[in-house]
Design a protein around this motif. Structure first.
Motif, PDB file in Angstrom:
ATOM      1  N   HIS A 117      -2.280   0.270  -8.153  1.00 20.04           N
ATOM      2  CA  HIS A 117      -2.187   0.395  -6.700  1.00 20.04           C
ATOM      3  C   HIS A 117      -0.767   0.067  -6.219  1.00 20.04           C
ATOM      4  O   HIS A 117      -0.220   0.764  -5.345  1.00 20.04           O
ATOM      5  CB  HIS A 117      -3.219  -0.516  -6.028  1.00 20.04           C
ATOM      6  CG  HIS A 117      -3.199  -0.448  -4.536  1.00 20.04           C
ATOM      7  ND1 HIS A 117      -3.612   0.670  -3.842  1.00 20.04           N
ATOM      8  CD2 HIS A 117      -2.808  -1.361  -3.597  1.00 20.04           C
ATOM      9  CE1 HIS A 117      -3.473   0.456  -2.550  1.00 20.04           C
ATOM     10  NE2 HIS A 117      -2.992  -0.788  -2.380  1.00 20.04           N
ATOM     11  N   GLU A 118      -0.158  -0.978  -6.789  1.00 20.66           N
ATOM     12  CA  GLU A 118       1.210  -1.344  -6.386  1.00 20.66           C
ATOM     13  C   GLU A 118       2.213  -0.278  -6.817  1.00 20.66           C
ATOM     14  O   GLU A 118       3.175   0.008  -6.100  1.00 20.66           O
ATOM     15  CB  GLU A 118       1.586  -2.702  -6.993  1.00 20.66           C
ATOM     16  CG  GLU A 118       0.800  -3.865  -6.384  1.00 20.66           C
ATOM     17  CD  GLU A 118       1.031  -5.172  -7.106  1.00 20.66           C
ATOM     18  OE1 GLU A 118       1.479  -5.170  -8.261  1.00 20.66           O
ATOM     19  OE2 GLU A 118       0.750  -6.207  -6.512  1.00 20.66           O
ATOM     20  N   ILE A 119       1.996   0.328  -7.982  1.00 14.45           N
ATOM     21  CA  ILE A 119       2.882   1.405  -8.419  1.00 14.45           C
ATOM     22  C   ILE A 119       2.768   2.595  -7.463  1.00 14.45           C
ATOM     23  O   ILE A 119       3.773   3.190  -7.059  1.00 14.45           O
ATOM     24  CB  ILE A 119       2.545   1.832  -9.865  1.00 14.45           C
ATOM     25  CG1 ILE A 119       2.890   0.693 -10.832  1.00 14.45           C
ATOM     26  CG2 ILE A 119       3.289   3.101 -10.262  1.00 14.45           C
ATOM     27  CD1 ILE A 119       2.469   0.954 -12.256  1.00 14.45           C
ATOM     28  N   TYR A 120       1.550   2.938  -7.053  1.00 12.64           N
ATOM     29  CA  TYR A 120       1.329   4.043  -6.118  1.00 12.64           C
ATOM     30  C   TYR A 120       2.020   3.771  -4.797  1.00 12.64           C
ATOM     31  O   TYR A 120       2.695   4.641  -4.232  1.00 12.64           O
ATOM     32  CB  TYR A 120      -0.171   4.263  -5.904  1.00 12.64           C
ATOM     33  CG  TYR A 120      -0.466   5.305  -4.864  1.00 12.64           C
ATOM     34  CD1 TYR A 120      -0.866   4.930  -3.594  1.00 12.64           C
ATOM     35  CD2 TYR A 120      -0.349   6.649  -5.156  1.00 12.64           C
ATOM     36  CE1 TYR A 120      -1.122   5.879  -2.633  1.00 12.64           C
ATOM     37  CE2 TYR A 120      -0.593   7.616  -4.191  1.00 12.64           C
ATOM     38  CZ  TYR A 120      -0.983   7.217  -2.926  1.00 12.64           C
ATOM     39  OH  TYR A 120      -1.230   8.163  -1.967  1.00 12.64           O
ATOM     40  N   ASN A 121       1.859   2.560  -4.284  1.00 11.64           N
ATOM     41  CA  ASN A 121       2.496   2.205  -2.994  1.00 11.64           C
ATOM     42  C   ASN A 121       4.019   2.266  -3.084  1.00 11.64           C
ATOM     43  O   ASN A 121       4.700   2.732  -2.159  1.00 11.64           O
ATOM     44  CB  ASN A 121       2.059   0.833  -2.545  1.00 11.64           C
ATOM     45  CG  ASN A 121       0.637   0.833  -1.991  1.00 11.64           C
ATOM     46  OD1 ASN A 121       0.110   1.883  -1.607  1.00 11.64           O
ATOM     47  ND2 ASN A 121       0.019  -0.334  -1.981  1.00 11.64           N
ATOM     48  N   THR A 122       4.586   1.797  -4.208  1.00  5.26           N
ATOM     49  CA  THR A 122       6.040   1.811  -4.392  1.00  5.26           C
ATOM     50  C   THR A 122       6.539   3.254  -4.440  1.00  5.26           C
ATOM     51  O   THR A 122       7.550   3.579  -3.781  1.00  5.26           O
ATOM     52  CB  THR A 122       6.420   1.070  -5.695  1.00  5.26           C
ATOM     53  OG1 THR A 122       5.900  -0.262  -5.658  1.00  5.26           O
ATOM     54  CG2 THR A 122       7.919   1.018  -5.885  1.00  5.26           C
ATOM     55  N   LEU A 125       6.513   4.834  -0.969  1.00  8.81           N
ATOM     56  CA  LEU A 125       7.614   4.371  -0.126  1.00  8.81           C
ATOM     57  C   LEU A 125       8.927   5.045  -0.522  1.00  8.81           C
ATOM     58  O   LEU A 125       9.745   5.396   0.348  1.00  8.81           O
ATOM     59  CB  LEU A 125       7.769   2.851  -0.206  1.00  8.81           C
ATOM     60  CG  LEU A 125       6.665   2.024   0.451  1.00  8.81           C
ATOM     61  CD1 LEU A 125       6.845   0.549   0.151  1.00  8.81           C
ATOM     62  CD2 LEU A 125       6.664   2.240   1.962  1.00  8.81           C
ATOM     63  N   VAL A 126       9.141   5.243  -1.792  1.00  8.16           N
ATOM     64  CA  VAL A 126      10.376   5.901  -2.256  1.00  8.16           C
ATOM     65  C   VAL A 126      10.373   7.368  -1.861  1.00  8.16           C
ATOM     66  O   VAL A 126      11.404   7.930  -1.515  1.00  8.16           O
ATOM     67  CB  VAL A 126      10.519   5.746  -3.783  1.00  8.16           C
ATOM     68  CG1 VAL A 126      11.658   6.574  -4.338  1.00  8.16           C
ATOM     69  CG2 VAL A 126      10.724   4.264  -4.160  1.00  8.16           C
TER      70      VAL A 126
END
Length: 128
Positions: A117-122, A125-126
């Motif tokens: 989930h954190e990888i997806y959010n990062t 954002l990029v």
């Protein structure tokens, strides 16, 4: 306190030479499994003389082997040359150039644990 050469010769003699002389049948130096008693007694005397050579000590005046003190004194230089000619092995710490504190000075690399989930959010954002 004993000198390093005395410790080396003592260890070498008792670990390798003495056992081979006193029990030649154990090391397959003789074909017979039983060494005669007279031969074994003679081997013990040889071992006793060599022990004094390796310990750099003479027999006492009242000992029946005191006549061999001249041989013991003549053998000392050859024994010292032999042990002086042995290779010297340096300490592993010196060879590898490490100390016991070397590991303490290395910084550990940080480890990051990221969920999907954190990888997806990062990435989202990029991508914006």
């Amino acid at each position: 306190m004993a000198k390093p050469i005395e410790l080396q010769t003592f260890f070498f003699y008792h670990r390798f030479v003495h056992l081979a002389i006193v029990t030649p049948d154990r090391f397959n130096f003789v074909k017979e499994t039983d060494v005669p008693v007279a031969a074994r007694r003679n081997l013990v005397f040889v071992a006793k003389v060599l022990q004094n050579v390796f310990n750099f000590s003479e027999f006492t005046a009242n000992d029946n082997l005191a006549g061999l003190n001249e041989f013991i004194n003549r053998s000392k230089p050859a024994l010292l040359r032999y042990f002086d000619g042995l290779p010297r092995v340096e300490d592993p710490e010196d060879h590898l150039q490490v100390t016991r504190y070397d590991e303490l000075t290395h910084q550990t690399k940080p480890v990051m644990c990221i969920s999907l989930h954190e990888i997806y959010n990062t990435h989202s954002l990029v991508a914006k």
